[in-house]
Design a protein around this motif. Structure first.
Motif, PDB file in Angstrom:
ATOM      1  N   PHE A 104       1.081  -1.346  -0.177  1.00  0.00           N
ATOM      2  CA  PHE A 104       0.280   0.029  -0.137  1.00  0.00           C
ATOM      3  C   PHE A 104       1.201   1.110  -0.007  1.00  0.00           C
ATOM      4  O   PHE A 104       0.182   2.179   0.202  1.00  0.00           O
ATOM      5  CB  PHE A 104      -1.278   0.316   1.004  1.00  0.00           C
ATOM      6  CG  PHE A 104      -1.881  -1.150   1.213  1.00  0.00           C
ATOM      7  CD1 PHE A 104      -3.108  -1.214   0.386  1.00  0.00           C
ATOM      8  CD2 PHE A 104      -2.176  -2.053   2.325  1.00  0.00           C
ATOM      9  CE1 PHE A 104      -3.787  -1.840   0.071  1.00  0.00           C
ATOM     10  CE2 PHE A 104      -2.275  -3.714   1.806  1.00  0.00           C
ATOM     11  CZ  PHE A 104      -3.880  -3.202   1.264  1.00  0.00           C
ATOM     12  N   GLN A 107      -0.067   3.987  -2.229  1.00  0.00           N
ATOM     13  CA  GLN A 107      -2.044   3.896  -2.223  1.00  0.00           C
ATOM     14  C   GLN A 107      -1.925   5.435  -1.743  1.00  0.00           C
ATOM     15  O   GLN A 107      -1.751   6.148  -1.546  1.00  0.00           O
ATOM     16  CB  GLN A 107      -2.889   2.981  -1.780  1.00  0.00           C
ATOM     17  CG  GLN A 107      -2.261   2.020  -2.063  1.00  0.00           C
ATOM     18  CD  GLN A 107      -3.007   1.597  -3.052  1.00  0.00           C
ATOM     19  OE1 GLN A 107      -3.936   2.246  -3.942  1.00  0.00           O
ATOM     20  NE2 GLN A 107      -2.513   1.066  -4.119  1.00  0.00           N
ATOM     21  N   THR A 108      -2.899   6.160  -2.589  1.00  0.00           N
ATOM     22  CA  THR A 108      -3.084   7.692  -1.923  1.00  0.00           C
ATOM     23  C   THR A 108      -4.059   8.150  -1.885  1.00  0.00           C
ATOM     24  O   THR A 108      -5.605   7.003  -2.276  1.00  0.00           O
ATOM     25  CB  THR A 108      -2.798   8.816  -3.251  1.00  0.00           C
ATOM     26  OG1 THR A 108      -3.350   8.232  -3.939  1.00  0.00           O
ATOM     27  CG2 THR A 108      -1.061   9.219  -3.771  1.00  0.00           C
ATOM     28  N   THR A 109      -5.391   9.074  -0.825  1.00  0.00           N
ATOM     29  CA  THR A 109      -6.284   9.288  -0.806  1.00  0.00           C
ATOM     30  C   THR A 109      -6.934  10.131  -1.088  1.00  0.00           C
ATOM     31  O   THR A 109      -6.118  11.608  -0.880  1.00  0.00           O
ATOM     32  CB  THR A 109      -6.660   9.333   1.180  1.00  0.00           C
ATOM     33  OG1 THR A 109      -6.226   8.189   1.321  1.00  0.00           O
ATOM     34  CG2 THR A 109      -7.590   9.430   1.461  1.00  0.00           C
ATOM     35  N   ASP A 110      -7.879  10.430  -1.548  1.00  0.00           N
ATOM     36  CA  ASP A 110      -8.468  11.876  -1.904  1.00  0.00           C
ATOM     37  C   ASP A 110      -8.972  13.261  -0.997  1.00  0.00           C
ATOM     38  O   ASP A 110      -9.791  12.706  -0.056  1.00  0.00           O
ATOM     39  CB  ASP A 110      -9.468  11.613  -3.138  1.00  0.00           C
ATOM     40  CG  ASP A 110     -10.045  13.089  -3.751  1.00  0.00           C
ATOM     41  OD1 ASP A 110      -9.409  14.015  -3.724  1.00  0.00           O
ATOM     42  OD2 ASP A 110     -11.184  13.548  -4.090  1.00  0.00           O
ATOM     43  N   LEU A 111      -7.864  14.081  -0.845  1.00  0.00           N
ATOM     44  CA  LEU A 111      -8.954  14.856   0.777  1.00  0.00           C
ATOM     45  C   LEU A 111      -9.429  15.971  -0.045  1.00  0.00           C
ATOM     46  O   LEU A 111     -10.189  16.707   0.950  1.00  0.00           O
ATOM     47  CB  LEU A 111      -7.354  15.409   0.810  1.00  0.00           C
ATOM     48  CG  LEU A 111      -6.804  14.782   1.671  1.00  0.00           C
ATOM     49  CD1 LEU A 111      -5.329  15.601   1.786  1.00  0.00           C
ATOM     50  CD2 LEU A 111      -7.015  14.030   2.597  1.00  0.00           C
ATOM     51  N   ARG A 116      -4.187  15.384  -2.837  1.00  0.00           N
ATOM     52  CA  ARG A 116      -4.233  14.009  -2.657  1.00  0.00           C
ATOM     53  C   ARG A 116      -2.958  13.767  -1.644  1.00  0.00           C
ATOM     54  O   ARG A 116      -2.045  14.189  -1.283  1.00  0.00           O
ATOM     55  CB  ARG A 116      -3.880  13.551  -3.616  1.00  0.00           C
ATOM     56  CG  ARG A 116      -4.816  13.382  -4.494  1.00  0.00           C
ATOM     57  CD  ARG A 116      -5.072  12.121  -6.262  1.00  0.00           C
ATOM     58  NE  ARG A 116      -5.302  11.052  -5.197  1.00  0.00           N
ATOM     59  CZ  ARG A 116      -6.610   9.800  -4.593  1.00  0.00           C
ATOM     60  NH1 ARG A 116      -7.067  10.302  -5.272  1.00  0.00           N
ATOM     61  NH2 ARG A 116      -6.311   8.544  -5.035  1.00  0.00           N
ATOM     62  N   SER A 118      -0.265  11.092   0.837  1.00  0.00           N
ATOM     63  CA  SER A 118       0.027   9.470   1.091  1.00  0.00           C
ATOM     64  C   SER A 118      -0.607   8.859   2.566  1.00  0.00           C
ATOM     65  O   SER A 118       0.325   8.926   3.294  1.00  0.00           O
ATOM     66  CB  SER A 118       1.370   9.427   0.696  1.00  0.00           C
ATOM     67  OG  SER A 118       1.375   9.447  -0.530  1.00  0.00           O
ATOM     68  N   LEU A 119      -1.951   9.097   3.354  1.00  0.00           N
ATOM     69  CA  LEU A 119      -2.346   8.029   4.174  1.00  0.00           C
ATOM     70  C   LEU A 119      -1.926   7.245   4.601  1.00  0.00           C
ATOM     71  O   LEU A 119      -1.984   6.696   5.803  1.00  0.00           O
ATOM     72  CB  LEU A 119      -3.882   9.065   4.695  1.00  0.00           C
ATOM     73  CG  LEU A 119      -3.824  10.464   4.663  1.00  0.00           C
ATOM     74  CD1 LEU A 119      -5.016  10.422   4.735  1.00  0.00           C
ATOM     75  CD2 LEU A 119      -3.023  10.945   5.285  1.00  0.00           C
ATOM     76  N   ALA A 120      -1.759   6.075   3.663  1.00  0.00           N
ATOM     77  CA  ALA A 120      -1.427   4.986   4.067  1.00  0.00           C
ATOM     78  C   ALA A 120       0.082   4.577   4.223  1.00  0.00           C
ATOM     79  O   ALA A 120      -0.053   4.258   5.166  1.00  0.00           O
ATOM     80  CB  ALA A 120      -2.315   3.786   2.699  1.00  0.00           C
TER      81      ALA A 120
END
Length: 134
Positions: A104, A107-111, A116, A118-120
Motif C-alpha cells: 500500500f 496508495q493515495t487518498t483524495d482529500l 491527494r 499518502s495517508l496509507a
C-alpha cells in the motif's frame, strides 16, 4: 555464579544470546530504515513530493510516544505484558506492517479539492515506527 561465567558451554550460550540480541535489535529498525532508503522513489511517486520526508519524520516522532506509554505502564505492573508475549507480538506485527507497506505504499487518498495525500504510507509508517520504537 552465573552459568555463562563458568566457561565452556556457558560461554557459547552467552555468545549466542548476544548474537540474538543484536539480530533482534537490528530487525526492529528494519522497517523504518527501509522506507528511508526508498525516499528517492517515494519523492517521485508521492503527491507531496519532497515534503513527504517531513511528514514521514513527523509520523515517526509521534510514534515515539509508545515507548513512554509502555514504560509508564510498566511502573504500575511488573511487567504490563509478559516479555515473551511482547516480543512475539512486536515481531509478528512488524512483519505484518512490512507486508502492508509493500502493498500500500503508493496508495493515495483524495482529500477533496483535487488534493491527494499518502495517508496509507504515513499511517503504516506511524504504526511501524511505534513497533520499532517500542
Amino acid at each position: 555464579q552465573q552459568p555463562w561465567a563458568a566457561g565452556g558451554r556457558g560461554e557459547m550460550s552467552q555468545l549466542a544470546s548476544h548474537c540474538l540480541v543484536v539480530v533482534f535489535g537490528l530487525s526492529s529498525w528494519l522497517l523504518v530504515n527501509a522506507v528511508w532508503v526508498e525516499l528517492a522513489l517515494l519523492v517521485e511517486v508521492a503527491p507531496e513530493g519532497y515534503a513527504i520526508a517531513s511528514y514521514m519524520a513527523i509520523a515517526l516522532q509521534c510514534a515515539n510516544v509508545f515507548p513512554l506509554a509502555y514504560s509508564l505502564a510498566a511502573r504500575r505492573r511488573d511487567p504490563p505484558v509478559p516479555y515473551t508475549t511482547s516480543i512475539y507480538t512486536v515481531l509478528a506485527l512488524g512483519g505484518l506492517m512490512c507486508w502492508f507497506l509493500g502493498g500500500f505504499w503508493d496508495q493515495t487518498t483524495d482529500l477533496g479539492g483535487g488534493r491527494r495525500a499518502s495517508l496509507a504510507l504515513l499511517a503504516l509508517l506511524f504504526a511501524g515506527g511505534a513497533l520499532d520504537c517500542t
